[in-house]
Scaffold this active site. Sequence first.
Site, PDB file in Angstrom:
ATOM      1  N   CYS A   2      -6.783  -7.300   7.015  1.00  0.00           N
ATOM      2  CA  CYS A   2      -7.198  -7.727   8.265  1.00  0.00           C
ATOM      3  C   CYS A   2      -5.812  -8.034   9.142  1.00  0.00           C
ATOM      4  O   CYS A   2      -4.894  -8.658   8.691  1.00  0.00           O
ATOM      5  CB  CYS A   2      -8.076  -8.727   8.355  1.00  0.00           C
ATOM      6  SG  CYS A   2      -9.649  -8.361   7.273  1.00  0.00           S
ATOM      7  N   ARG A  27      -2.767  -3.010   8.443  1.00  0.00           N
ATOM      8  CA  ARG A  27      -3.349  -4.102   7.458  1.00  0.00           C
ATOM      9  C   ARG A  27      -4.920  -3.832   7.031  1.00  0.00           C
ATOM     10  O   ARG A  27      -5.215  -4.560   6.273  1.00  0.00           O
ATOM     11  CB  ARG A  27      -3.434  -5.472   8.520  1.00  0.00           C
ATOM     12  CG  ARG A  27      -1.866  -5.846   8.717  1.00  0.00           C
ATOM     13  CD  ARG A  27      -1.953  -7.328   9.405  1.00  0.00           C
ATOM     14  NE  ARG A  27      -2.099  -8.312   8.473  1.00  0.00           N
ATOM     15  CZ  ARG A  27      -1.479  -8.867   7.757  1.00  0.00           C
ATOM     16  NH1 ARG A  27      -0.050  -8.373   7.608  1.00  0.00           N
ATOM     17  NH2 ARG A  27      -1.809  -9.762   7.028  1.00  0.00           N
ATOM     18  N   TRP A  75     -10.219  -5.057   7.026  1.00  0.00           N
ATOM     19  CA  TRP A  75     -10.303  -4.408   5.770  1.00  0.00           C
ATOM     20  C   TRP A  75     -11.504  -5.149   5.211  1.00  0.00           C
ATOM     21  O   TRP A  75     -11.153  -6.415   4.833  1.00  0.00           O
ATOM     22  CB  TRP A  75      -8.950  -4.514   4.982  1.00  0.00           C
ATOM     23  CG  TRP A  75      -9.030  -3.812   3.668  1.00  0.00           C
ATOM     24  CD1 TRP A  75      -8.759  -2.663   3.409  1.00  0.00           C
ATOM     25  CD2 TRP A  75      -9.196  -4.359   2.265  1.00  0.00           C
ATOM     26  NE1 TRP A  75      -8.540  -2.237   1.984  1.00  0.00           N
ATOM     27  CE2 TRP A  75      -9.047  -3.304   1.517  1.00  0.00           C
ATOM     28  CE3 TRP A  75      -9.661  -5.683   1.823  1.00  0.00           C
ATOM     29  CZ2 TRP A  75      -9.293  -3.509   0.065  1.00  0.00           C
ATOM     30  CZ3 TRP A  75      -9.741  -5.922   0.476  1.00  0.00           C
ATOM     31  CH2 TRP A  75      -9.860  -5.005  -0.431  1.00  0.00           C
ATOM     32  N   ASN A 101      -8.423 -13.733   9.038  1.00  0.00           N
ATOM     33  CA  ASN A 101      -7.923 -12.894   8.084  1.00  0.00           C
ATOM     34  C   ASN A 101      -7.689 -13.741   6.960  1.00  0.00           C
ATOM     35  O   ASN A 101      -7.065 -14.837   6.938  1.00  0.00           O
ATOM     36  CB  ASN A 101      -6.405 -12.422   8.465  1.00  0.00           C
ATOM     37  CG  ASN A 101      -5.782 -11.849   7.470  1.00  0.00           C
ATOM     38  OD1 ASN A 101      -6.200 -11.435   6.579  1.00  0.00           O
ATOM     39  ND2 ASN A 101      -4.271 -11.958   7.572  1.00  0.00           N
ATOM     40  N   GLY A 102      -8.528 -13.300   5.803  1.00  0.00           N
ATOM     41  CA  GLY A 102      -8.322 -14.214   4.738  1.00  0.00           C
ATOM     42  C   GLY A 102      -9.716 -14.294   4.035  1.00  0.00           C
ATOM     43  O   GLY A 102     -10.581 -13.509   4.513  1.00  0.00           O
ATOM     44  N   GLU A 485       6.357   5.339 -10.173  1.00  0.00           N
ATOM     45  CA  GLU A 485       6.470   5.353  -8.612  1.00  0.00           C
ATOM     46  C   GLU A 485       6.039   6.576  -8.109  1.00  0.00           C
ATOM     47  O   GLU A 485       5.310   6.660  -6.916  1.00  0.00           O
ATOM     48  CB  GLU A 485       7.718   4.786  -8.206  1.00  0.00           C
ATOM     49  CG  GLU A 485       8.086   4.690  -6.442  1.00  0.00           C
ATOM     50  CD  GLU A 485       6.853   3.813  -5.960  1.00  0.00           C
ATOM     51  OE1 GLU A 485       6.148   3.164  -6.593  1.00  0.00           O
ATOM     52  OE2 GLU A 485       6.911   3.809  -4.685  1.00  0.00           O
ATOM     53  N   LYS A 489       2.884   7.397  -5.755  1.00  0.00           N
ATOM     54  CA  LYS A 489       2.734   7.768  -4.429  1.00  0.00           C
ATOM     55  C   LYS A 489       1.749   9.119  -4.336  1.00  0.00           C
ATOM     56  O   LYS A 489       1.153   9.200  -3.394  1.00  0.00           O
ATOM     57  CB  LYS A 489       4.191   8.651  -4.023  1.00  0.00           C
ATOM     58  CG  LYS A 489       5.245   7.236  -3.812  1.00  0.00           C
ATOM     59  CD  LYS A 489       5.127   6.752  -2.394  1.00  0.00           C
ATOM     60  CE  LYS A 489       4.566   5.559  -2.357  1.00  0.00           C
ATOM     61  NZ  LYS A 489       4.910   4.223  -3.068  1.00  0.00           N
ATOM     62  N   GLU A 492      -1.981   7.887  -4.527  1.00  0.00           N
ATOM     63  CA  GLU A 492      -2.294   6.898  -3.388  1.00  0.00           C
ATOM     64  C   GLU A 492      -2.401   7.661  -1.927  1.00  0.00           C
ATOM     65  O   GLU A 492      -3.509   7.344  -0.941  1.00  0.00           O
ATOM     66  CB  GLU A 492      -1.882   5.536  -3.366  1.00  0.00           C
ATOM     67  CG  GLU A 492      -0.200   5.683  -2.749  1.00  0.00           C
ATOM     68  CD  GLU A 492       0.531   4.416  -2.295  1.00  0.00           C
ATOM     69  OE1 GLU A 492      -0.258   3.218  -2.040  1.00  0.00           O
ATOM     70  OE2 GLU A 492       1.638   4.301  -2.708  1.00  0.00           O
ATOM     71  N   HIS A 508       1.602  11.343 -28.304  1.00  0.00           N
ATOM     72  CA  HIS A 508       0.750  10.354 -29.006  1.00  0.00           C
ATOM     73  C   HIS A 508      -0.585  10.279 -28.229  1.00  0.00           C
ATOM     74  O   HIS A 508      -1.249   9.198 -28.430  1.00  0.00           O
ATOM     75  CB  HIS A 508       1.633   9.149 -29.004  1.00  0.00           C
ATOM     76  CG  HIS A 508       2.737   9.142 -29.724  1.00  0.00           C
ATOM     77  ND1 HIS A 508       2.804   9.071 -31.228  1.00  0.00           N
ATOM     78  CD2 HIS A 508       4.118   9.155 -29.222  1.00  0.00           C
ATOM     79  CE1 HIS A 508       4.232   9.332 -31.364  1.00  0.00           C
ATOM     80  NE2 HIS A 508       4.849   9.234 -30.267  1.00  0.00           N
ATOM     81  N   LYS A 608      -2.156  -2.354   3.740  1.00  0.00           N
ATOM     82  CA  LYS A 608      -0.716  -2.450   3.362  1.00  0.00           C
ATOM     83  C   LYS A 608      -0.361  -3.998   2.786  1.00  0.00           C
ATOM     84  O   LYS A 608       0.458  -3.797   1.861  1.00  0.00           O
ATOM     85  CB  LYS A 608       0.128  -2.562   4.863  1.00  0.00           C
ATOM     86  CG  LYS A 608       1.447  -2.896   4.746  1.00  0.00           C
ATOM     87  CD  LYS A 608       2.192  -1.548   4.318  1.00  0.00           C
ATOM     88  CE  LYS A 608       3.863  -1.693   4.034  1.00  0.00           C
ATOM     89  NZ  LYS A 608       4.186  -0.665   3.043  1.00  0.00           N
TER      90      LYS A 608
HETATM   91  O1  M6R Z   1       3.912  -6.284  -0.321  1.00  0.00           O
HETATM   92  P1  M6R Z   1       3.990  -6.103  -1.692  1.00  0.00           P
HETATM   93  O2  M6R Z   1       5.281  -5.450  -2.167  1.00  0.00           O
HETATM   94  O3  M6R Z   1       3.839  -7.329  -2.795  1.00  0.00           O
HETATM   95  O4  M6R Z   1       2.941  -4.877  -2.343  1.00  0.00           O
HETATM   96  C1  M6R Z   1       2.576  -4.862  -3.572  1.00  0.00           C
HETATM   97  C2  M6R Z   1       1.823  -3.376  -3.591  1.00  0.00           C
HETATM   98  O5  M6R Z   1       0.520  -3.675  -3.110  1.00  0.00           O
HETATM   99  C3  M6R Z   1       2.479  -2.460  -2.856  1.00  0.00           C
HETATM  100  O6  M6R Z   1       3.563  -2.203  -3.495  1.00  0.00           O
HETATM  101  C4  M6R Z   1       1.475  -1.164  -3.036  1.00  0.00           C
HETATM  102  O7  M6R Z   1       1.483  -0.502  -4.375  1.00  0.00           O
HETATM  103  C5  M6R Z   1       2.123  -0.046  -2.172  1.00  0.00           C
HETATM  104  N1  M6R Z   1       1.321   0.447  -0.999  1.00  0.00           N
HETATM  105  C6  M6R Z   1       2.185   1.249  -3.043  1.00  0.00           C
HETATM  106  O8  M6R Z   1       2.973   2.262  -2.115  1.00  0.00           O
END
Ligand code: M6R
Length: 613
Positions: A2, A27, A75, A101-102, A485, A489, A492, A508, A608
């Site tokens: 949010c 956000r 969110w 927000n929270g 990673e 990517k 997501e 395995h 984010k």
């Molecule tokens: O802000 P942060 O680095 O703590 O966030 C951690 C994860 O939420 C973040 O890296 C997330 O996995 C990414 N959106 C992936 O691209």
Amino acid sequence: MCGIVGYLGNRQAAPILLDGLAKLEYRGYDSAGICVFSDGKLKVAKAKGRLANLSGLIDGGRAISGTVGIGHTRWATHGAPSDVNSHPHMAESGKIAVVHNGIIENYLKLKEELVRKGKTFCSETDTEVVANLIEYYYDREKDFAEAVRDAVGQLEGSYALGILCQDYPDTMIAVKKESPLIFGFGEGENFIASDVPAILRYTRRVVYLDDGDMVVFTKDEAKFYDAFFDPVEKKIETVDWDISAAEKGGYPHFMIKEIHEEPKAIRGTLSPRIRDGRVVLDDIELSKEYLEKIRRIYIVACGSSYYVGCLGKYILEKTCRIPVEPILASEFRYSEPVLGEDTLCIIISQSGETADTKAALEEAKKRGARTLAIVNVVGSAIAKAADDVIYTWAGPEIAVATTKAFTTQLCVIYLIALYIADNLNTISPKEYAAIVDELMVLDQKVALCLTAEKIEKIRYYAEQYFSVRDAFFIGRNVDSAICLEGSLKLKEIAYIHSEAYAAGELKHGPISLIEEGTLVVAVATVDQLFDKTMSNVKEVRARGADVFGVTTEKHAEEIKKTVPSVILVPETHPLLQPSLTIIPLQTFAYYVALLRGCDIDKPKNLAKSVTVE
Ligand code: M6R
């Protein structure tokens, strides 16, 4: 999660709020809403879905006139994304409006009490409870600030709140606990926001509010109070980056813009910390005596930041000869971790707000470990709470999928590794110099991964493979960690089922999933393990997989014997190689997502900064 924004001044508030929300949409983007003092009344407009829906509803803000207002982009946590659950929320009588927000953890208990007192509710949210609680105290005390103070005293959980009261058309109140909030000073106008980009067009002078802070302000004046409602002086900071950093600058998406910013972000993170061939970490206070006592290093983080930790294990263990354990923050916090004064906890977070990571940091501190945070957002909660902090100077990262924050976090790991190894004499001067030499040209080598020719090739492969159903990323040693990673990517942003495995692990179990048309992305940059990874590639090809390979230029000829589709990256020191390998994996995911018509910067169900457990 949010985003909130507030404006109080002489200009029309609604367009400023919409503009601010557009900068905060990263956000959360389930719904958006604003509340503006219009003809002496609190007028609310809200709409489910993207901000564009709200903007259309109120004609870009022209349909609601007034110079004081609050806005929110959501969110969803409590209650589905819907018009009625959207913020701002009004108290029953319409006297109080709140954006939040929270998460209010005790909202059900508070709601029951308020219902007993005769209040009725229309949404499922915790925020509506806050609005009614403030109204309850306001009706008793007839003072806006005191009512907010008393209501906030009842709240458990996290909140950044922007609050308006019908009887105070010139005043806004904001409070913060465990959710980010900044206050912006303008000329004859003032602002609140969850993040700097929302107000950077109007002011650079900001206060990063601390937990427990409350600000009561008009357009000309701001009074700050601490958690005990005692007046406090706050330090005004000047934001030194430019608004263009938070805009797309001609690129179709933030993600591809941020990928292209990686050389600059890497340079910005490394160059001030390498002087005369030495790593200089002025930012931290880890003495030689302390480092000599360390018996174990934990790296605690979530998502991509955790994957930096997985790479960190290889890099730190190789250079410092100290056992390193990367661990997910959500697991660490409840695992009764074994740590004490001889443990260094490296906490990694782009946003500096991730709830699990923040809680893990507190847990580590409670158990006596020293904490060193790697954070991108200046003044964020994790940056403030850690014993030491090293900032990644990546600039604002807006796309939900991290790219430049990831590569700069990795750069800080290299610096920490060299710093500790040098102090402990676990690295030879020759090796130290070899790594530093490569760090100094790392930005240029990353730029070579982003030439028009390289991008064209990636696009070509994206066209070959964008319709696959399943993908597997395989590699060995650091390549296995970078596969985690690359795979994240792809899943997501392109919504392709994807998994990452150490190449030797396939046989395995997971190999039973390989069939005709499965995509296998094979990363093979580690010289001494190249042949072994190629053997694993042969195994999956024999079972019908399409293989796309990533390796260094020196293996160009060899890899062609086994893999038809190949992307080459320049060579660097083996420990730094993941910084180059990740670039084609990021761009591949981007172009696959583009071809699949995905909403790249705002993938479904994500946000984010993840400030909930
Ligand atoms: O802000 P942060 O680095 O703590 O966030 C951690 C994860 O939420 C973040 O890296 C997330 O996995 C990414 N959106 C992936 O691209």
